[in-house]
Scaffold this motif. Structure first.
Motif, mmCIF file in Angstrom:
data_model
loop_
_atom_site.group_PDB
_atom_site.id
_atom_site.type_symbol
_atom_site.label_atom_id
_atom_site.label_comp_id
_atom_site.label_asym_id
_atom_site.label_seq_id
_atom_site.Cartn_x
_atom_site.Cartn_y
_atom_site.Cartn_z
ATOM 1 N N SER A 17 42.450 54.788 42.788
ATOM 2 C CA SER A 17 42.178 54.240 41.617
ATOM 3 C C SER A 17 42.812 55.138 40.389
ATOM 4 O O SER A 17 43.576 54.716 39.530
ATOM 5 N N ALA A 18 42.044 56.251 40.239
ATOM 6 C CA ALA A 18 42.427 57.239 39.272
ATOM 7 C C ALA A 18 43.755 57.587 39.333
ATOM 8 O O ALA A 18 44.433 57.952 38.252
ATOM 9 N N GLY A 20 46.206 55.988 40.525
ATOM 10 C CA GLY A 20 47.173 54.812 40.042
ATOM 11 C C GLY A 20 47.234 54.692 38.439
ATOM 12 O O GLY A 20 48.172 54.501 37.897
ATOM 13 N N GLU A 21 45.990 55.014 37.931
ATOM 14 C CA GLU A 21 45.977 55.042 36.487
ATOM 15 C C GLU A 21 46.781 56.185 35.783
ATOM 16 O O GLU A 21 47.423 56.033 34.707
ATOM 17 N N LEU A 22 46.967 57.330 36.455
ATOM 18 C CA LEU A 22 47.482 58.576 35.927
ATOM 19 C C LEU A 22 48.918 58.251 36.065
ATOM 20 O O LEU A 22 49.560 58.502 35.064
ATOM 21 N N ARG A 24 50.375 55.371 35.925
ATOM 22 C CA ARG A 24 50.672 54.340 35.024
ATOM 23 C C ARG A 24 50.952 54.895 33.614
ATOM 24 O O ARG A 24 51.833 54.608 32.880
ATOM 25 N N ALA A 25 50.035 55.850 33.210
ATOM 26 C CA ALA A 25 50.114 56.663 31.860
ATOM 27 C C ALA A 25 51.435 57.230 31.742
ATOM 28 O O ALA A 25 51.973 57.433 30.799
ATOM 29 N N VAL A 65 47.963 57.406 24.572
ATOM 30 C CA VAL A 65 47.773 56.968 26.265
ATOM 31 C C VAL A 65 47.722 58.001 26.979
ATOM 32 O O VAL A 65 46.961 58.299 27.918
ATOM 33 N N ALA A 69 44.390 59.341 29.226
ATOM 34 C CA ALA A 69 44.718 59.565 30.681
ATOM 35 C C ALA A 69 44.206 60.895 31.204
ATOM 36 O O ALA A 69 44.318 61.241 32.338
#
Length: 118
Positions: A17-18, A20-22, A24-25, A65, A69
């Protein structure tokens, strides 16, 4: 084709999940450009505006953003905030992605991923 190998143990869901967030950023073209600029040298907002030809409010928004991140860190120097990459791994992710795209399509299934493939 790669040789047969033992299956890789799955990564913990919070790690994926982390990651994926990275990703996305890092997904916006302006943010990719910012990372490429910061890879070369620490920069303040007005230097990024000048280098990228993007309005200051937009640069500031993208920096927020990236900061949230954990990609960049800002340090105040008088009236300016100087931004730097948190670590070189992040630059490698962006450089590898850009290099991959610049190398062009490869193999028989080189049409790229569309949203229908996800």
């Amino acid at each position: 084709m790669r040789g047969a190998a033992a299956p890789v143990p799955p990564r913990p869901a919070p790690t994926l999940s982390a990651a994926g967030e990275l990703l996305r950023a890092l997904a916006a073209p302006v943010r990719i450009s910012i990372v490429l600029q910061l890879r070369e040298a620490d920069r303040c907002v007005h230097e990024l505006v000048e280098a990228l030809g993007v309005a200051q409010p937009l640069i500031s928004q993208h920096l927020r953003v990236l900061k949230a991140a954990g990609v960049v860190h800002g340090e105040r120097h008088g009236r300016e905030v100087v931004y730097r990459l948190v670590d070189e791994h992040l630059a490698h992710i962006v450089v590898d992605a850009v290099t991959h795209v610049e190398e062009g399509p490869r193999g028989i299934n080189s049409g790229g991923l569309g949203t229908e493939d996800l």
